[in-house]
Design an enzyme around this catalytic site. Structure first.
Site, PDB file in Angstrom:
ATOM      1  N   THR A 132       0.828  -1.205   0.000  1.00  0.00           N
ATOM      2  CA  THR A 132       0.000   0.000   0.000  1.00  0.00           C
ATOM      3  C   THR A 132       0.865   1.259   0.000  1.00  0.00           C
ATOM      4  O   THR A 132       2.029   1.226   0.437  1.00  0.00           O
ATOM      5  CB  THR A 132      -0.907   0.016   1.255  1.00  0.00           C
ATOM      6  OG1 THR A 132      -1.560   1.282   1.374  1.00  0.00           O
ATOM      7  CG2 THR A 132      -0.090  -0.202   2.527  1.00  0.00           C
ATOM      8  N   ASP A 133       0.283   2.354  -0.456  1.00  0.00           N
ATOM      9  CA  ASP A 133       0.949   3.650  -0.394  1.00  0.00           C
ATOM     10  C   ASP A 133       1.237   4.077   1.039  1.00  0.00           C
ATOM     11  O   ASP A 133       2.139   4.863   1.306  1.00  0.00           O
ATOM     12  CB  ASP A 133       0.102   4.714  -1.089  1.00  0.00           C
ATOM     13  CG  ASP A 133      -1.309   4.820  -0.516  1.00  0.00           C
ATOM     14  OD1 ASP A 133      -1.826   3.821   0.006  1.00  0.00           O
ATOM     15  OD2 ASP A 133      -1.908   5.906  -0.615  1.00  0.00           O
ATOM     16  N   GLU A 134       0.468   3.533   1.998  1.00  0.00           N
ATOM     17  CA  GLU A 134       0.561   4.008   3.375  1.00  0.00           C
ATOM     18  C   GLU A 134       1.862   3.624   4.072  1.00  0.00           C
ATOM     19  O   GLU A 134       2.185   4.177   5.130  1.00  0.00           O
ATOM     20  CB  GLU A 134      -0.648   3.521   4.175  1.00  0.00           C
ATOM     21  CG  GLU A 134      -1.963   4.071   3.647  1.00  0.00           C
ATOM     22  CD  GLU A 134      -3.142   3.795   4.564  1.00  0.00           C
ATOM     23  OE1 GLU A 134      -2.953   3.785   5.793  1.00  0.00           O
ATOM     24  OE2 GLU A 134      -4.250   3.583   4.051  1.00  0.00           O
ATOM     25  N   LYS A 161       1.951  -3.798   6.840  1.00  0.00           N
ATOM     26  CA  LYS A 161       2.216  -3.932   5.407  1.00  0.00           C
ATOM     27  C   LYS A 161       3.696  -3.703   5.095  1.00  0.00           C
ATOM     28  O   LYS A 161       4.254  -4.323   4.185  1.00  0.00           O
ATOM     29  CB  LYS A 161       1.344  -2.954   4.611  1.00  0.00           C
ATOM     30  CG  LYS A 161      -0.158  -3.209   4.727  1.00  0.00           C
ATOM     31  CD  LYS A 161      -0.563  -4.578   4.193  1.00  0.00           C
ATOM     32  CE  LYS A 161      -0.600  -4.618   2.686  1.00  0.00           C
ATOM     33  NZ  LYS A 161      -1.145  -5.904   2.184  1.00  0.00           N
TER      34      LYS A 161
END
Length: 337
Positions: A132-134, A161
């Site tokens: 994820t971008d997070e 992640k």
């Protein structure tokens, strides 16, 4: 010639079933779907795929919770896939704040377990590890994170992640597992979980009820909307994954992005305009409601773009078509909590 066999973990989830739909249309491959069918996994999504009745002979389902290792019996049933698309994950930030250990088990331990299985798959050509971008944390205004930037996760979900990615790279280096990592941004589309922004906004606008929008105090001590994101339709995400199965290099990571940045308020206003009803925003202090909430995420999509990939459907068309799909009475059960 033997057809390719694809294992999709989390296949009954939102992105997973869209990826299955895309690949059913684009290939003649066979698929094994692995899912535990919890809060986010729902086989009704798979059965709702338009070509399901025609293509169901190419699909097998196996129930398994990846917090447990893949035992010998399950391994035999899964077969010897050419591609493994690993989407199984817990993904809701608020729930990760309530129970961080669960997210570590689901996203880190679960990844190790499916990678241990993958190590013994002699046909394996690619293992796509969905991140994820997070993991990069918030992006300052004007900046978009590139694939090789350091991780600065701000909440237990993004930390889990980041751990998932670390194990993916470790398995690539240690065991030669052909891991390709993807970072995706805010995905939207049909059959999304009702807690997500699009279906939640549609439900709010249709019912004429206030829609919570994260906000902050401005210089005039008034609340204003925050939460800028890049948005991408699941069809475009699936297109990028298919592209990477052909062109992705093991050991590398790739940002899959939409090229349209909007605040949650702007998305909600666009949805209301498509519906033809008024949005009633209810601004809430984002730090009081969600510790660890990042105001802005952004990824740099140059790497994948230079390789020749581009989104197949524009943002405006995909948002319009998605909202209209939900407005069809036969689909409105997907708006229910």
């Amino acid at each position: 010639m033997t057809k390719k066999l694809v294992l999709i973990t989390g296949a009954a989830g939102f992105i997973g079933h869209h990826l299955l739909d895309y690949l059913l249309q684009k290939t003649d491959w066979n698929f094994v779907l692995l899912d535990r069918l919890d809060l986010s996994g729902n086989l009704d999504r798979v059965r709702d795929i338009p070509s399901y009745e025609v293509d169901k002979g190419r699909i097998r389902f196996e129930w398994h919770d990846l917090k447990a290792p893949v035992n010998e019996s399950l391994a035999k049933r899964l077969g010897n896939p050419h591609y493994i698309l690993h989407l199984a994950a817990s993904s809701h930030v608020d729930r990760s704040i309530e129970d961080p250990a669960l997210f570590a088990m689901d996203n880190v331990v679960g990844t190790v377990n499916i990678m241990n299985f993958a190590r013994n798959c002699s046909n394996l050509e690619k293992f796509v590890n969905f991140s994820t971008d997070e993991v990069f944390g918030p992006a300052p205004e004007g900046h978009a994170h590139k694939e090789d930037e350091p991780h600065r996760p701000s909440n237990p979900y993004s930390a889990s992640k980041s751990g998932q990615e670390a194990f993916g790279y470790a398995f690539f280096i240690t065991y030669g597992l052909p891991v390709v990592t993807t970072h995706t941004m805010n995905n939207f589309g049909i059959r999304q979980h009702p807690e997500k922004l699009l279906p939640k906004t549609i439900r709010s606008v249709l019912n004429g009820t206030p829609m919570p929008i994260f906000a902050k105090l401005n210089k005039k001590k008034r609340l204003e909307a925050v939460g800028s994101r890049y948005w991408i339709n699941c069809w475009n995400t699936s297109s990028a994954v298919y592209f990477l199965l052909k062109h992705g290099k093991p050991g590398e990571s790739y940002n899959i992005i939409g090229f349209d940045e909007f605040t949650n308020l702007e998305i909600a206003e666009r949805i209301a305009k498509i519906i033809g009803k008024k949005l009633i925003p209810k601004f809430v202090d984002f730090h009081a409601v969600r510790p660890g909430h990042d105001r802005r995420y952004a990824l740099d999509g140059t790497k994948l773009k230079k390789m020749g990939w581009k989104p197949e459907i524009s943002f405006d068309k995909s948002l319009h078509d998605t909202v209209k799909w939900y407005l069809d009475p036969k689909n409105q059960h997907w708006l229910n909590d």
